[in-house]
Design a protein around this motif. Sequence first.
Motif, PDB file in Angstrom:
ATOM      1  N   ALA A 107      30.921  46.842  93.084  1.00  0.00           N
ATOM      2  CA  ALA A 107      31.880  46.836  92.169  1.00  0.00           C
ATOM      3  C   ALA A 107      31.697  46.134  90.860  1.00  0.00           C
ATOM      4  N   ASP A 108      30.504  45.402  90.809  1.00  0.00           N
ATOM      5  CA  ASP A 108      30.209  44.677  89.658  1.00  0.00           C
ATOM      6  C   ASP A 108      29.556  45.562  88.773  1.00  0.00           C
ATOM      7  N   ALA A 109      30.234  45.923  87.567  1.00  0.00           N
ATOM      8  CA  ALA A 109      29.655  46.860  86.443  1.00  0.00           C
ATOM      9  C   ALA A 109      28.553  45.903  85.684  1.00  0.00           C
ATOM     10  N   GLY A 110      28.586  44.781  85.889  1.00  0.00           N
ATOM     11  CA  GLY A 110      27.422  44.045  85.137  1.00  0.00           C
ATOM     12  C   GLY A 110      26.104  43.998  85.589  1.00  0.00           C
ATOM     13  N   ILE A 111      25.929  44.694  86.780  1.00  0.00           N
ATOM     14  CA  ILE A 111      24.577  44.730  87.588  1.00  0.00           C
ATOM     15  C   ILE A 111      24.163  46.099  87.610  1.00  0.00           C
ATOM     16  N   VAL A 112      23.039  46.347  88.211  1.00  0.00           N
ATOM     17  CA  VAL A 112      22.527  48.026  88.606  1.00  0.00           C
ATOM     18  C   VAL A 112      23.472  48.097  89.987  1.00  0.00           C
ATOM     19  N   ARG A 113      24.304  48.888  90.162  1.00  0.00           N
ATOM     20  CA  ARG A 113      24.832  49.056  91.491  1.00  0.00           C
ATOM     21  C   ARG A 113      24.333  50.109  92.268  1.00  0.00           C
ATOM     22  N   ASN A 114      23.351  49.469  92.677  1.00  0.00           N
ATOM     23  CA  ASN A 114      22.481  50.653  93.734  1.00  0.00           C
ATOM     24  C   ASN A 114      22.485  49.762  94.937  1.00  0.00           C
ATOM     25  N   ILE A 118      20.562  46.659  96.568  1.00  0.00           N
ATOM     26  CA  ILE A 118      21.298  45.391  96.572  1.00  0.00           C
ATOM     27  C   ILE A 118      21.038  45.100  98.325  1.00  0.00           C
ATOM     28  N   ARG A 119      21.010  45.671  99.036  1.00  0.00           N
ATOM     29  CA  ARG A 119      20.577  45.642 100.524  1.00  0.00           C
ATOM     30  C   ARG A 119      19.441  45.000 100.629  1.00  0.00           C
ATOM     31  N   ALA A 120      18.469  45.614  99.858  1.00  0.00           N
ATOM     32  CA  ALA A 120      17.164  45.186  99.873  1.00  0.00           C
ATOM     33  C   ALA A 120      16.911  43.791  99.352  1.00  0.00           C
TER      34      ALA A 120
END
Length: 212
Positions: A107-114, A118-120
């Motif tokens: 939900a964080d638009a400041g980062i790359v929401r992939n 993220i899980r990696a």
Amino acid sequence: MTDEPVAPPADERTTATTDLVTGEDGLARPVWAATDAMLRDYYDTEWGMPVHDERGVFERLSLEAFQSGLSWRTILAKRPAFRAAFADFDPDTVARFDEDDVARLMADAGIVRNQAKIRATITNANATVALRADGGLADLVWSFRPDATPAPRTAAEVPTTSPESVALSKALRKRGFAFVGPTTMHALMEALGIVDTHLLGSHRRGTSGVWA
């Protein structure tokens, strides 16, 4: 680095044989670092300088994974938000991230929401913590320093993989890391100073102290 080259302004001189641009400050830089102030500062002060601490290596490994398929400028612009979202890339803290954190990050638009990346990053934090028992992440990554570094004259001569980056990729995957392909690992090695791919004639060539 994979950012698309930007055409230099008319008041800067290009040298076709080296793909370097000499700016008003008299310093020669590659085209990708010649015009954009943020990329120029990153090139001048950070890229290719040695990083040996665990957190620093983990951060760069994480950001290189997020960069896959995107421009480095996109990631660099978002780096403050990434640092805030991932607890300044402290491996112990990130390793404890749970599903609520994954939802928060998505939900964080400041980062790359992939979600896969993220899980990696969480997976890699756990792998980093586990690797301490066998010397640590920084020592492992630096152990793949080659005997010689490339000496590119043009952007086309800068390699995107190497036997060492392939071997590093395999070693990290064996340790449970994800998103650590050979191209990403070569970019990591460039960023950390393990190899020097500054173009011959660049003001940064040989300044890391690793390949003087």
